[in-house]
Design a protein around this motif. Structure first.
Motif, short mmCIF file in Angstrom:
data_model
loop_
_atom_site.label_atom_id
_atom_site.label_comp_id
_atom_site.label_asym_id
_atom_site.label_seq_id
_atom_site.Cartn_x
_atom_site.Cartn_y
_atom_site.Cartn_z
N UNK A 332 6.69 -1.61 -2.29
CA UNK A 332 5.83 -1.40 -1.11
C UNK A 332 5.16 -0.05 -1.29
N UNK A 333 3.81 -0.04 -1.25
CA UNK A 333 3.08 1.22 -1.51
C UNK A 333 3.16 2.14 -0.30
N UNK A 334 3.34 3.42 -0.57
CA UNK A 334 3.28 4.43 0.50
C UNK A 334 1.93 5.15 0.38
N UNK A 335 0.97 4.83 1.27
CA UNK A 335 -0.40 5.36 1.10
C UNK A 335 -0.55 6.82 1.48
N UNK A 336 0.58 7.48 1.78
CA UNK A 336 0.51 8.92 2.07
C UNK A 336 0.93 9.72 0.83
N UNK A 337 2.03 9.31 0.19
CA UNK A 337 2.54 10.05 -0.98
C UNK A 337 2.02 9.49 -2.30
N UNK A 338 1.49 8.26 -2.26
CA UNK A 338 1.09 7.60 -3.51
C UNK A 338 2.29 7.02 -4.25
N UNK A 339 3.47 7.06 -3.63
CA UNK A 339 4.67 6.48 -4.27
C UNK A 339 4.95 5.08 -3.74
N UNK A 340 6.11 4.55 -4.07
CA UNK A 340 6.49 3.19 -3.65
C UNK A 340 7.92 3.21 -3.11
N UNK A 341 8.21 2.19 -2.26
CA UNK A 341 9.58 1.98 -1.78
C UNK A 341 10.03 0.58 -2.17
N UNK A 342 11.35 0.39 -2.27
CA UNK A 342 11.86 -0.95 -2.55
C UNK A 342 12.05 -1.70 -1.23
N UNK A 343 12.59 -2.93 -1.30
CA UNK A 343 12.68 -3.74 -0.08
C UNK A 343 13.66 -3.17 0.93
N UNK A 344 14.53 -2.21 0.48
CA UNK A 344 15.44 -1.55 1.44
C UNK A 344 14.87 -0.24 1.95
N UNK A 345 13.61 0.04 1.60
CA UNK A 345 12.99 1.27 2.09
C UNK A 345 13.32 2.50 1.26
N UNK A 346 14.02 2.29 0.14
CA UNK A 346 14.36 3.45 -0.71
C UNK A 346 13.20 3.80 -1.62
N UNK A 347 12.98 5.10 -1.81
CA UNK A 347 11.90 5.53 -2.71
C UNK A 347 12.20 5.06 -4.13
N UNK A 348 11.19 4.47 -4.78
CA UNK A 348 11.36 4.05 -6.18
C UNK A 348 11.00 5.25 -7.06
N UNK A 349 11.95 5.69 -7.83
CA UNK A 349 11.74 6.91 -8.61
C UNK A 349 10.68 6.73 -9.69
N UNK A 350 9.73 7.67 -9.72
CA UNK A 350 8.78 7.73 -10.84
C UNK A 350 7.70 6.67 -10.83
N UNK A 351 7.55 5.92 -9.72
CA UNK A 351 6.49 4.89 -9.68
C UNK A 351 5.42 5.32 -8.67
N UNK A 352 4.18 5.36 -9.13
CA UNK A 352 3.07 5.82 -8.29
C UNK A 352 1.87 4.89 -8.44
N UNK A 353 0.92 5.02 -7.48
CA UNK A 353 -0.27 4.18 -7.56
C UNK A 353 -1.49 4.91 -7.02
N UNK A 354 -2.68 4.45 -7.44
CA UNK A 354 -3.95 5.02 -6.94
C UNK A 354 -5.05 3.99 -7.17
N UNK A 355 -6.20 4.27 -6.56
CA UNK A 355 -7.37 3.41 -6.78
C UNK A 355 -7.58 2.40 -5.68
N UNK A 356 -8.47 1.46 -5.92
CA UNK A 356 -8.81 0.48 -4.88
C UNK A 356 -7.59 -0.35 -4.48
N UNK A 357 -6.65 -0.55 -5.40
CA UNK A 357 -5.46 -1.33 -5.08
C UNK A 357 -4.44 -0.50 -4.29
N UNK A 358 -4.46 0.80 -4.50
CA UNK A 358 -3.46 1.68 -3.87
C UNK A 358 -4.15 2.93 -3.32
N UNK A 359 -4.97 2.74 -2.26
CA UNK A 359 -5.73 3.88 -1.75
C UNK A 359 -4.95 4.72 -0.73
N UNK A 360 -5.44 5.92 -0.52
CA UNK A 360 -4.86 6.81 0.49
C UNK A 360 -5.18 6.30 1.90
N UNK A 361 -4.22 6.49 2.82
CA UNK A 361 -4.46 6.16 4.23
C UNK A 361 -5.03 7.42 4.88
#
Ligand SMILES: Cc1cc2nc3c(=O)[nH]c(=O)nc-3n(C[C@H](O)[C@H](O)[C@H](O)COP(=O)(O)OP(=O)(O)OC[C@H]3O[C@@H](n4cnc5c(N)ncnc54)[C@H](O)[C@@H]3O)c2cc1C
Length: 391
Positions: A332-361
């Motif tokens: 699950x993308x976090x559009x504030x930090x650019x990171x991701x969480x798993x289905x339990x809401x835990x931060x996924x270490x070292x995984x990030x996103x950007x661009x049209x697929x993962x934009x900032x809120x």
């Protein structure tokens, strides 16, 4: 398979967002190489599909993107003149331009960046990545384009900038099949002109009122005026036209409102008080679909249409297969930090996103929430979050 190589980061995708990420990571002087993966390294989807599209961004924002980080400035200084940077510098900075100007700048930057010693360009596709939590290491699997061989890269950081494609929503009319027109085709007049038959009456249904929908209407009206005199358009829209508005130091509907030549065309020819008398109105019939009338209007009007084009947004392209300790991950993308969480809401270490697929809120001064999509917006987002990605 060869022994896995260790890299400081793996960046997936070489569109404007992937390029912005690589530029920022290089500027941060990570120890080790940055593996950069893309099947083409030619600027992503805009280069392939939207070179002929008029931009919704002023030239100065493309310039600001191109000069935002030192590695980009180094490429510009070392590129023989004339080049796409000098061409762009000569354009009126306060006007919009065709996207080929902007994407040629991205391509020239990409050429320079991929030659840098600290970058390992991999022409291919990332097919899968697994995080071993114990060592905080991602094993990233890459299928190479030329050999079809698979290689693995070990890294603490994986950044996905994998892009989006036009959304298709299913529309079913009992007993009627309507041929779809790809939005990308309608946004490319040089292909559209030969795709549609000229010698018989035909009606194209356009669904939507987004920037892309207005550009689709503009291109179809151009054909009807010139090469396709028997072409007519039915325009299905749920709401009134919405424009970006320049406020005191900020822009209302900056990411969702009409801008540039799409806004000019809409204001001058498509508004309810203009359409009946405008040139576009000779070819376009507006079909109002608000107040839950959509399905009824489709059933009434689509049977007389030969083609359907939908311009109702963009959907993320599929991610590589991701897992943590071998168990499948739906991040699950976090559009504030650019990171991701798993289905339990835990931060996924070292995984990030950007661009049209993962934009900032972003939230404007009126409290409206939007997603910031655009070259310079990706750059600003990555500049803000990248220090946390590398800390
Ligand atoms: C019609 C249109 C007009 C626009 N106009 C403007 C404008 O005027 N100004 C502006 O600033 N922005 C504009 N944008 C918005 C935005 O800047 C573009 O959509 C931009 O192309 C998004 O860049 P990206 O890098 O996120 O994605 P993309 O350009 O789609 O790049 C994604 C890349 O990732 C690669 N990829 C995907 N999966 C994998 C994988 N598993 N392994 C390896 N590679 C992979 C793809 O092949 C592709 O090369 C426009 C967008 C559209 C659709």
């Amino acid at each position: 398979m060869a022994q896995p190589q260790k890299c400081a980061a793996v960046v997936v995708g070489a569109g404007p967002a992937g390029l912005a990420v690589v530029g920022n990571l290089l500027e941060k002087q990570l120890g080790g190489k940055i593996a950069w993966v893309d099947p083409l390294f030619q600027g992503g989807r805009i280069n392939q599909r939207y070179r002929e599209v008029p931009s919704n961004t002023k030239v100065c924002y493309f310039q600001a993107y191109a000069t935002a980080v030192q590695p980009f400035r180094t490429v510009i200084e070392n590129t023989r003149i004339p080049n796409p940077f000098t061409t762009m510098a000569k354009l009126d900075q306060n006007k919009t331009c065709h996207l080929h100007h902007a994407i040629d700048v991205v391509r020239a930057l990409t050429d320079g960046i991929t030659k840098m010693e600290r970058v390992l360009p991999c022409r291919g596709v990332v097919t899968a990545a697994n995080l071993a939590e114990k060592t905080a290491t991602w094993t990233v699997r890459i299928r190479l384009q030329d050999s079809q061989d698979e290689v693995e890269v070990l890294t603490p950081r994986l950044v996905v900038c994998t892009g989006s494609s036009p959304t298709e929503v299913s529309i079913s009319i009992p007993g009627h099949h309507i041929e779809r027109l790809d939005l990308d085709l309608v946004l490319k007049p040089s292909d559209l002109v030969s795709h549609l038959p000229r010698d018989k009456p035909l009606t194209v249904a356009v669904v939507g009122a987004s920037h892309s929908a207005i550009l689709a209407l503009l291109n179809l009206v151009d054909l009807a005026r010139t090469s396709h005199p028997e072409l007519r358009i039915k325009w299905f829209t749920r709401h009134s036209l919405r424009y970006a508005e320049f406020m005191d130091g900020w822009i209302l509907r900056d990411n969702t409102g009409l801008k540039g030549s799409a806004a000019d065309f809409a204001r001058q020819q498509l508004e309810d008080d203009k359409l009946p008398h405008s040139e576009a109105g000779r070819f376009i019939t507006k079909v109002y679909c608000g107040d839950n009338q959509e399905q009824a209007q489709y059933e009434r009007h689509l049977p007389s249409c030969s083609y359907l084009v939908q311009a109702v947004g963009f959907t993320r392209d599929p991610l590589p297969e991701l897992s943590i300790n071998g168990s499948s991950l739906e991040p699950e993308f976090d559009p504030v930090s650019g990171g991701f969480r798993d289905s339990n809401g835990r931060v996924v270490r070292g995984l990030y996103g950007a661009g049209i697929a993962f934009p900032e809120r972003v939230v404007d001064p009126y409290g409206n929430v939007e997603h910031a999509v655009g070259f310079f917006k990706f750059m600003n987002f990555v500049k803000r979050v990248c220090p946390q990605w590398v800390s």
